[in-house]
Design a protein around this motif. Sequence first.
Motif, PDB file in Angstrom:
ATOM      1  N   GLY A   1       0.795  -1.232   0.000  1.00 23.43           N
ATOM      2  CA  GLY A   1       0.000   0.000   0.000  1.00 23.43           C
ATOM      3  C   GLY A   1       0.819   1.269   0.000  1.00 23.43           C
ATOM      4  N   PHE A   2       2.144   1.145   0.078  1.00 20.41           N
ATOM      5  CA  PHE A   2       3.005   2.330   0.082  1.00 20.41           C
ATOM      6  C   PHE A   2       3.363   2.701  -1.358  1.00 20.41           C
ATOM      7  CE2 PHE A   2       3.603   0.541   4.307  1.00 20.41           C
ATOM      8  CZ  PHE A   2       3.553   1.680   5.115  1.00 20.41           C
ATOM      9  N   GLU A   3       2.400   3.323  -2.031  1.00 24.67           N
ATOM     10  CA  GLU A   3       2.634   3.744  -3.401  1.00 24.67           C
ATOM     11  C   GLU A   3       3.090   5.202  -3.420  1.00 24.67           C
ATOM     12  OE1 GLU A   3      -0.494   2.922  -6.080  1.00 24.67           O
ATOM     13  OE2 GLU A   3      -0.774   0.849  -5.424  1.00 24.67           O
ATOM     14  N   VAL A   4       3.910   5.530  -4.411  1.00 26.35           N
ATOM     15  CA  VAL A   4       4.423   6.894  -4.534  1.00 26.35           C
ATOM     16  C   VAL A   4       3.260   7.837  -4.829  1.00 26.35           C
ATOM     17  CG1 VAL A   4       5.918   8.434  -5.848  1.00 26.35           C
ATOM     18  CG2 VAL A   4       6.668   6.095  -5.338  1.00 26.35           C
ATOM     19  N   ILE A   5       3.093   8.859  -3.984  1.00 24.02           N
ATOM     20  CA  ILE A   5       1.978   9.796  -4.145  1.00 24.02           C
ATOM     21  C   ILE A   5       2.413  11.125  -4.762  1.00 24.02           C
ATOM     22  CG2 ILE A   5       0.463   8.821  -2.383  1.00 24.02           C
ATOM     23  CD1 ILE A   5       2.578  11.852  -1.570  1.00 24.02           C
ATOM     24  N   GLY A   6       3.712  11.332  -4.947  1.00 29.19           N
ATOM     25  CA  GLY A   6       4.188  12.584  -5.524  1.00 29.19           C
ATOM     26  C   GLY A   6       5.472  13.006  -4.853  1.00 29.19           C
ATOM     27  N   TYR A   7       6.009  14.130  -5.313  1.00 30.81           N
ATOM     28  CA  TYR A   7       7.287  14.626  -4.802  1.00 30.81           C
ATOM     29  C   TYR A   7       7.084  15.998  -4.171  1.00 30.81           C
ATOM     30  CZ  TYR A   7       8.878  10.862  -7.752  1.00 30.81           C
ATOM     31  OH  TYR A   7       9.051   9.630  -8.312  1.00 30.81           O
ATOM     32  N   GLY A   8       7.282  16.072  -2.893  1.00 31.76           N
ATOM     33  CA  GLY A   8       7.108  17.325  -2.159  1.00 31.76           C
ATOM     34  C   GLY A   8       6.605  17.040  -0.762  1.00 31.76           C
ATOM     35  N   CYS A   9       6.521  18.081   0.032  1.00 33.81           N
ATOM     36  CA  CYS A   9       6.061  17.924   1.413  1.00 33.81           C
ATOM     37  C   CYS A   9       4.570  17.595   1.434  1.00 33.81           C
ATOM     38  CB  CYS A   9       6.340  19.189   2.217  1.00 33.81           C
ATOM     39  SG  CYS A   9       8.106  19.448   2.512  1.00 33.81           S
TER      40      CYS A   9
END
Length: 893
Positions: free
Chosen positions: A489-497
């Motif tokens: 379930g730990f999928e990349v959601i984007g880059y940034g805070c």
Amino acid sequence: AEHPYSHLIDTVKDGTIKFFNPQKLNDPRYDKLPLSIRVMLEATIRNCDGVYTKEEDVQNILDWQQQQNKAEVPFSPARVLLQDFTGIPAMVDLAAMRDAVAKHGVDPSLVNPKCPTDLIVDHSLQIDFSKWSLKNQEMELIRNKERLQFFKWCSKAFKNVNVVPPDVGAVHQVNLEYLSRVVQLSDGFIYPDSVVGTDSHTTMINGLGILGWGVGGIESEAVMLGQPVSLTLPQVVGCKLVGSINPLTTSIDIVLGITKHLRQAGIAGKFVEFFGPGVSQLSAPDRTTIANMCPEYNATVSFFPVDQVTLKHFKKTNFTQEKLELLESYMKAVKLFRSYEDPSEDPEYSEVIEINLSSMVPYVSGPKRPQDRVAVGDMKEDFQSCLDEKVGFKGFHISKEKQEIRVPFLHCGQEYQLAHGSVVIAAVISCTNNCNPSVMLTAGLLAKKAVEAGLVVKPYIRTSLAPGSGMVTHYLSTSGVLPYFNQLGFEVIGYGCATCVGNTAPLPEAVVDAIKQGDLVACGVLSGNRHFEGRLCDCVRANYLASPPLVVAYAIAGTVGIDFEKEPLGVTSEGKEVFLRDIWPSREEVQQTEEDTVISSIFKELRGRMKVKRFFVFNIECSDSVVFPWDPKSTYIRSPSFFSRLELPQPQSIENAHALLFLGDKVTTDHISPAGSIARVSAAAKYLLSKRLTPREFNSYGARRGNDAVMTRGTFASIKLCNRFMGKPGPKTLHIPSGQTMDVFEAAERYQRDGIPLIILAGKDYGSGNSRDWVAKGPYLMGVRAVIAESFEKLHKNQLVGMGIMPLQFLPGQNADSLELNGKERFTISLPDTLSPRQQLSVQVNASFMSTHVNPDLCSTFHSLLALNINKCFVYGGWHLKIVHRNARDSGE
């Protein structure tokens, strides 16, 4: 005029490159200076202009042993680092400056940063979709189009401004991977790289031998315009590392262990410089991870001088062999290069603290503060004690009969149960771990072993993987562990805070209802370094900082109330119990994976990503005008009122002020400066609704930092603000003259309409936390002219002074309660016409009790009480202040 230290100019590289060589001073004191102080000395010599930097400053630094903690010295960093949330108000101010000078007939193009400035757009990402990172990025570009247009205009209109577009990486990571130089070359001179930044993680750069620390937006603007940072010559604590690192200990554990030691040592405001044989065991990524946390123990920097490990690190990056040879030659020529095995090179320090690396064991921090460390082996017992303890930094005060409650709920057609300690948010955030691939690889290998063992994460847990840089995704993919992250379930959601700044997507309604129904202490676990109560999510009361592999482990377990040694993480479909020790990867396995797949490729990936994103994002149209074309309809970018009058503000006396807020201890910048989402019932929301925006279009406070109307309304808008005028936390206060309760902004606005100046009463550590310029700008625009507190965070005190707000400090042992202040008095603060730095002054503060409901029958008693003056004292910086407290009580108060 000839440079006063031109006789120190030396050359390297066959005489083609010049440098100022402090060794040519032939002063034996130089060899005894800590290396961080040597960097400051070189910058002071090179920038000695007789105006901002003088020869006496050079002598003060050279005489560091005698002048430390006494002399005030300037420091001119080589560059300035801005992240977009704090960068946009700085750039908006510069744009407004151009307007202001143009009105006075001056060429606006003359307004430019003098110091090279890098602005990294990294804080605007919000998690709208928890599983599709591309959609989140698309939403980021749509939602922040105005800001991106403004940033592009800045990159074109201003000299010395470099803008790094979104979706490249977090600010401190880009600083480490792309911007760091160790040495700078300019106008034929070579000199040490150094930086001040508006991001709290700026100190990570010290791990590479680059001196740098965090400042506020106001200070950064001054440096951008050519003024040095002014600081008291710091004491330097030598931190001697000895012993060997336990194979199971991650760099996060070492960070937290060193943090504990240094916090107990009381090193607030000091430099820390590492030395000793243990330093050589730490890779450059390890060092930057350790240096990252120095704000948490209140040091200014944690400095690792350049050595062979540093050179080895840069050899794997984009440094050519020629540049590495130049770097080494120069650093050795000015004695900024270290051999940690040779104790004869050790400088003299203010004091020495010895830390044994072999004593480090895995820890987490929480449930509310990063300094509250808990050994993983003690976690179950510690959380139970948190339930028992009274409400405070470690307690929730849950009655015994309610501690065993379990609340069933349905999610996706299946029934689950929540209890105290249940994990509902698990965020692997690599922003502070990007520089150390070993930590993320450990988490990835742990995920791989967990999946292979048949373990899963419950689907209602809000899991996310937010890489601070695209290179993290790259090396997780290259090493083959990313698919296993995804399966859990730990999928990349984007880059940034994202999670760290409160941008987590809402929890499922069924989960929220279950938490509320059972009044549960639900938990979030994340691998960032900010987790104040209510920051991740309003209904999540306990939040723990942990290393990335432990975040995955707690997500699998589904609770923080677990003893990993005695209890299994889960049970396979075949009924086999799986313990954490069964799936924890060895240090050797992690290091081998790192060497085989990571180091050689991450920097190539970053450069490619930078090129693609520059083309994609900045293919946006913007004006070519010298002055910015402000859009009066914009709710993102607005010209502030700071420069409506171009004159030097003078400190003015304050007469008959009211207290806008009566606050307690530990008021952080999260409480003061707006951050995260904009609540629909807030003053900022009312303003945006008046501009015909829907709640879906509100965006976040951070994204709207270029609009002073939004930011002023968001100041003190935290739901966790504890105002002693009120009976419960929230962004409310008492309008004293009318006795009405209203939003803090609305009360301030009413006071300003009536011409009443304002102060704030507070306790200890006022303004601690992240550096933000709106912690001073917001109160200033609200009409606050003084803050009276028991103590201040040093940086915040500087910000208040920069905006013309007086930071008044009680004498030790005194506070509002000991002086019998209830906050409803009227305050008069008298100042002389002229002030000078460190001038010792006696300033009279008259705090007289005022009541709008005095019983006429008690008038004679009231007046007689007013005649009784009780003298008290507190202090403003070095100024002595005297309170005359006229203490009156009547039947109505």
